[in-house]
Enzyme design. Structure first.
Site, PDB file in Angstrom:
ATOM      1  N   ASP A 281      69.901  92.579  25.621  1.00 15.21           N
ATOM      2  CA  ASP A 281      70.376  91.195  25.734  1.00 15.21           C
ATOM      3  C   ASP A 281      69.244  90.271  25.312  1.00 15.21           C
ATOM      4  O   ASP A 281      68.079  90.549  25.633  1.00 15.21           O
ATOM      5  CB  ASP A 281      70.794  90.912  27.196  1.00 15.21           C
ATOM      6  CG  ASP A 281      71.783  89.773  27.326  1.00 15.21           C
ATOM      7  OD1 ASP A 281      71.441  88.656  26.892  1.00 15.21           O
ATOM      8  OD2 ASP A 281      72.884  89.996  27.846  1.00 15.21           O
TER       9      ASP A 281
ATOM     10  N   SER B 223      70.348  84.598  25.475  1.00 13.33           N
ATOM     11  CA  SER B 223      70.631  83.298  24.860  1.00 13.33           C
ATOM     12  C   SER B 223      71.743  82.585  25.618  1.00 13.33           C
ATOM     13  O   SER B 223      71.807  81.367  25.621  1.00 13.33           O
ATOM     14  CB  SER B 223      71.005  83.469  23.389  1.00 13.33           C
ATOM     15  OG  SER B 223      72.244  84.136  23.284  1.00 13.33           O
TER      16      SER B 223
ATOM     17  N   SER C 266      89.657  90.170  21.395  1.00 11.37           N
ATOM     18  CA  SER C 266      90.286  89.143  22.233  1.00 11.37           C
ATOM     19  C   SER C 266      91.742  88.965  21.828  1.00 11.37           C
ATOM     20  O   SER C 266      92.120  89.189  20.665  1.00 11.37           O
ATOM     21  CB  SER C 266      89.524  87.837  21.997  1.00 11.37           C
ATOM     22  OG  SER C 266      90.283  86.736  22.446  1.00 11.37           O
TER      23      SER C 266
ATOM     24  N   TYR D 195      85.651  81.376  15.951  1.00 13.04           N
ATOM     25  CA  TYR D 195      85.439  82.445  16.945  1.00 13.04           C
ATOM     26  C   TYR D 195      86.541  83.500  16.797  1.00 13.04           C
ATOM     27  O   TYR D 195      86.272  84.711  16.732  1.00 13.04           O
ATOM     28  CB  TYR D 195      85.456  81.844  18.356  1.00 13.04           C
ATOM     29  CG  TYR D 195      85.752  82.832  19.453  1.00 13.04           C
ATOM     30  CD1 TYR D 195      84.777  83.719  19.896  1.00 13.04           C
ATOM     31  CD2 TYR D 195      87.018  82.898  20.043  1.00 13.04           C
ATOM     32  CE1 TYR D 195      85.060  84.644  20.896  1.00 13.04           C
ATOM     33  CE2 TYR D 195      87.309  83.813  21.036  1.00 13.04           C
ATOM     34  CZ  TYR D 195      86.332  84.682  21.465  1.00 13.04           C
ATOM     35  OH  TYR D 195      86.620  85.596  22.439  1.00 13.04           O
TER      36      TYR D 195
ATOM     37  N   LYS E 102      86.595  87.715  15.538  1.00 14.04           N
ATOM     38  CA  LYS E 102      87.222  88.856  16.222  1.00 14.04           C
ATOM     39  C   LYS E 102      88.157  89.599  15.260  1.00 14.04           C
ATOM     40  O   LYS E 102      88.186  90.823  15.240  1.00 14.04           O
ATOM     41  CB  LYS E 102      87.979  88.394  17.475  1.00 14.04           C
ATOM     42  CG  LYS E 102      87.074  87.853  18.571  1.00 14.04           C
ATOM     43  CD  LYS E 102      86.059  88.892  19.050  1.00 14.04           C
ATOM     44  CE  LYS E 102      85.121  88.364  20.108  1.00 14.04           C
ATOM     45  NZ  LYS E 102      83.986  89.261  20.403  1.00 14.04           N
TER      46      LYS E 102
ATOM     47  N   LEU F 161      89.237  77.481  32.223  1.00 14.88           N
ATOM     48  CA  LEU F 161      89.942  76.952  33.397  1.00 14.88           C
ATOM     49  C   LEU F 161      89.288  77.286  34.739  1.00 14.88           C
ATOM     50  O   LEU F 161      89.024  76.379  35.544  1.00 14.88           O
ATOM     51  CB  LEU F 161      91.397  77.471  33.380  1.00 14.88           C
ATOM     52  CG  LEU F 161      92.271  77.023  34.545  1.00 14.88           C
ATOM     53  CD1 LEU F 161      92.477  75.518  34.519  1.00 14.88           C
ATOM     54  CD2 LEU F 161      93.614  77.751  34.511  1.00 14.88           C
TER      55      LEU F 161
ATOM     56  N   ARG G 108      95.685  70.040  25.124  1.00 15.58           N
ATOM     57  CA  ARG G 108      94.375  70.219  24.489  1.00 15.58           C
ATOM     58  C   ARG G 108      94.626  70.771  23.090  1.00 15.58           C
ATOM     59  O   ARG G 108      95.305  71.801  22.950  1.00 15.58           O
ATOM     60  CB  ARG G 108      93.550  71.208  25.330  1.00 15.58           C
ATOM     61  CG  ARG G 108      92.140  71.414  24.865  1.00 15.58           C
ATOM     62  CD  ARG G 108      91.348  72.259  25.866  1.00 15.58           C
ATOM     63  NE  ARG G 108      91.709  73.673  25.830  1.00 15.58           N
ATOM     64  CZ  ARG G 108      91.071  74.629  26.515  1.00 15.58           C
ATOM     65  NH1 ARG G 108      90.043  74.319  27.298  1.00 15.58           N
ATOM     66  NH2 ARG G 108      91.455  75.883  26.435  1.00 15.58           N
TER      67      ARG G 108
ATOM     68  N   ASP H  74      95.472  74.704  21.766  1.00 18.66           N
ATOM     69  CA  ASP H  74      95.917  75.643  22.802  1.00 18.66           C
ATOM     70  C   ASP H  74      97.215  76.327  22.407  1.00 18.66           C
ATOM     71  O   ASP H  74      98.116  75.716  21.814  1.00 18.66           O
ATOM     72  CB  ASP H  74      96.125  74.916  24.140  1.00 18.66           C
ATOM     73  CG  ASP H  74      94.882  74.902  24.998  1.00 18.66           C
ATOM     74  OD1 ASP H  74      93.980  75.733  24.740  1.00 18.66           O
ATOM     75  OD2 ASP H  74      94.797  74.062  25.911  1.00 18.66           O
TER      76      ASP H  74
HETATM   77  C1  UD1 Z   1      90.075  80.942  25.091  1.00 11.23           C
HETATM   78  C2  UD1 Z   1      90.247  81.829  23.893  1.00 11.23           C
HETATM   79  C3  UD1 Z   1      90.088  83.283  24.294  1.00 11.23           C
HETATM   80  C4  UD1 Z   1      88.783  83.460  24.992  1.00 11.23           C
HETATM   81  C5  UD1 Z   1      88.747  82.554  26.204  1.00 11.23           C
HETATM   82  C6  UD1 Z   1      87.467  82.696  26.976  1.00 11.23           C
HETATM   83  C7  UD1 Z   1      91.760  81.224  22.094  1.00 11.23           C
HETATM   84  C8  UD1 Z   1      93.141  80.936  21.720  1.00 11.23           C
HETATM   85  N1  UD1 Z   1      91.572  81.598  23.361  1.00 11.23           N
HETATM   86  O1  UD1 Z   1      91.186  81.182  25.947  1.00 11.23           O
HETATM   87  O2  UD1 Z   1      90.142  84.097  23.169  1.00 11.23           O
HETATM   88  O3  UD1 Z   1      88.666  84.798  25.413  1.00 11.23           O
HETATM   89  O4  UD1 Z   1      88.880  81.212  25.759  1.00 11.23           O
HETATM   90  O5  UD1 Z   1      86.389  82.168  26.294  1.00 11.23           O
HETATM   91  O6  UD1 Z   1      90.873  81.142  21.309  1.00 11.23           O
HETATM   92  N2  UD1 Z   1      92.796  74.397  30.904  1.00 11.23           N
HETATM   93  C9  UD1 Z   1      93.039  73.233  31.601  1.00 11.23           C
HETATM   94  N3  UD1 Z   1      91.976  72.533  32.082  1.00 11.23           N
HETATM   95  C10 UD1 Z   1      90.685  72.938  31.883  1.00 11.23           C
HETATM   96  C11 UD1 Z   1      90.438  74.122  31.156  1.00 11.23           C
HETATM   97  C12 UD1 Z   1      91.527  74.827  30.674  1.00 11.23           C
HETATM   98  O7  UD1 Z   1      94.180  72.839  31.800  1.00 11.23           O
HETATM   99  O8  UD1 Z   1      89.760  72.235  32.329  1.00 11.23           O
HETATM  100  C13 UD1 Z   1      93.937  75.164  30.397  1.00 11.23           C
HETATM  101  C14 UD1 Z   1      93.935  75.277  28.876  1.00 11.23           C
HETATM  102  O9  UD1 Z   1      94.533  74.174  28.307  1.00 11.23           O
HETATM  103  C15 UD1 Z   1      94.712  76.581  28.694  1.00 11.23           C
HETATM  104  C16 UD1 Z   1      94.365  77.396  29.945  1.00 11.23           C
HETATM  105  O10 UD1 Z   1      93.865  76.472  30.889  1.00 11.23           O
HETATM  106  O11 UD1 Z   1      96.075  76.313  28.695  1.00 11.23           O
HETATM  107  C17 UD1 Z   1      93.317  78.473  29.703  1.00 11.23           C
HETATM  108  O12 UD1 Z   1      92.218  77.857  29.026  1.00 11.23           O
HETATM  109  P1  UD1 Z   1      90.819  78.590  28.861  1.00 11.23           P
HETATM  110  O13 UD1 Z   1      90.346  79.101  30.183  1.00 11.23           O
HETATM  111  O14 UD1 Z   1      89.928  77.664  28.119  1.00 11.23           O
HETATM  112  O15 UD1 Z   1      91.134  79.882  28.003  1.00 11.23           O
HETATM  113  P2  UD1 Z   1      91.981  80.024  26.625  1.00 11.23           P
HETATM  114  O16 UD1 Z   1      91.926  78.781  25.841  1.00 11.23           O
HETATM  115  O17 UD1 Z   1      93.305  80.580  26.995  1.00 11.23           O
END
Ligand code: UD1
Length: 348
Positions: A43, A46, A137, A162, A166, A209, A301, A304
């Protein structure tokens, strides 16, 4: 087996874990040790923390070997194998993983993620390392026409650089490694180790999230914004397949076991097989932890995907692996991790 002084010692098969100090990597190192392997971490820290290594040591109750190298440096990687001797496999986690980061700096992502994978493929080839497990992914599917997605679901155009790394990474492995590689397509990893000692350490405000939920609940963020409540889903928010990081880590152990009996290059979805909405995830967090959360409903967002979750029967049948943790388990573990992390900051 080897005889050391007057003891007979079982030699564990050695696995090189690139990115082994990271979120999924650190949990996998623990599960590898539990399954009888000797994980060796490579690792460059970073996007990971040195103190996670001490936490891994506490969990497994013994030291763990760590090499501070950048996987883009082939000689440094090769140096590990030259020094340590035979390896059974490599699990390649080391990569940049932020969707937004990749849109801001596409060349940096392309260079880092592709160069490191090329080096890992060269390493297993030159040193005759039999097994390779690659972190892919569900992003390779883009916005799918149908859910759940199976491993045969056609790919859509990548929605970020990204995602493109993949897709290209999978193609490169299939082209260069007709045998001996397993590609795991992760859905949405969440949660933390039940000990509360290892988990995700976001660099700055989280984009994902669950770390955003936990940081809001602990008061580090003002409010949680739910992006989009007008999707064509039962409650209007997006649907994801949230998988506990320990289940995900165990899928890597299952992949190595599979390669021990069948050296065919193959790909597997690693999810729970169930879709949960963003609002369900938020509600589950609040319910299981009895913690309130300021939530704001907002616009979608950009970029999404509306809904995605995995068909997991192939992994169940071939890898004999299945997720066992619930969404509630993951939310409980994520909260235990977050509270421990802040307690550590206060005492520092
Ligand atoms: C993204 C990537 C996935 C990656 C993952 C972890 C894509 C399509 N997806 O997943 O490959 O493995 O990140 O890095 O490239 N949300 C909110 N509020 C927030 C944050 C998120 O509502 O503050 C919602 C988002 O709009 C989404 C869901 O939660 O609908 C999941 O979001 P997130 O955790 O960022 O993961 P993905 O976008 O699904």
């Amino acid at each position: 087996m080897r005889i050391v002084e007057d003891r007979i010692e079982f030699q564990r098969p050695r696995i090189l874990v690139t990115g082994g100090a990271g979120y999924i990597g650190s949990h996998t190192v623990v599960e590898l040790w539990n399954a009888g392997y000797e994980p060796v971490i490579a690792d460059n820290f970073s996007n990971s923390q040195r103190w996670i290594i001490d936490r891994i040591k506490t969990i497994i109750g013994r030291p763990v070997t760590v090499h501070e190298v950048d996987c883009c440096d082939y000689d440094a990687l090769a140096g590990i194998v030259q020094r340590k001797g035979a390896f059974l496999g490599v699990i390649h986690f080391a990569a940049f993983k932020s969707v937004n980061g990749s849109i801001a700096e596409p060349q940096k992502y392309m260079h880092n993620n592709m160069r490191s994978l090329e080096n890992v493929i060269r390493l297993v080839d030159e040193f005759h390392i039999p097994d390779l497990v690659f972190s892919s992914s569900c992003t390779v599917y883009g916005e799918p026409d149908q859910v759940p997605v199976t491993e045969e679901t056609p790919w859509k155009a990548a929605t970020s650089p990204y995602g493109l790394t993949k897709q290209l990474g999978e193609d490169l492995i299939r082209d260069r490694m007709p045998t001996g590689a397993i590609i795991l397509r992760y859905f949405n990893p969440i949660g933390a180790h039940a000990s509360g000692l290892i988990g995700e350490v976001p660099d700055g405000p989280p984009a994902n999230l669950v770390p955003y939920i936990t940081q809001t609940a602990i008061g580090l963020r003002e409010k949680l914004t739910v992006f989009g409540t007008d999707y064509s889903t039962p409650d209007g928010s997006c649907i994801r397949d949230f998988i506990h990081v320990v289940d995900l880590a165990r899928a890597h152990v299952a992949a190595l076991a599979r390669l021990a009996s069948e050296r065919e290059t193959d790909v597997f979805n690693v999810g729970t097989g169930a879709g949960n909405s963003v609002l369900e995830a938020v509600e589950t967090f609040m319910r299981v932890n009895q913690v309130g959360l300021p939530v704001v409903l907002a616009d979608r967002r950009p970029g999404d995907i509306e809904r995605i979750y995995a068909e997991t029967t192939k992994a169940e049948r071939v890898l004999r692996w299945k997720a066992t943790h619930t969404l509630a388990d993951a939310m409980r573990d994520a909260w235990r991790w977050e509270t421990g992390l802040r307690a550590l900051e206060k005492s520092a």
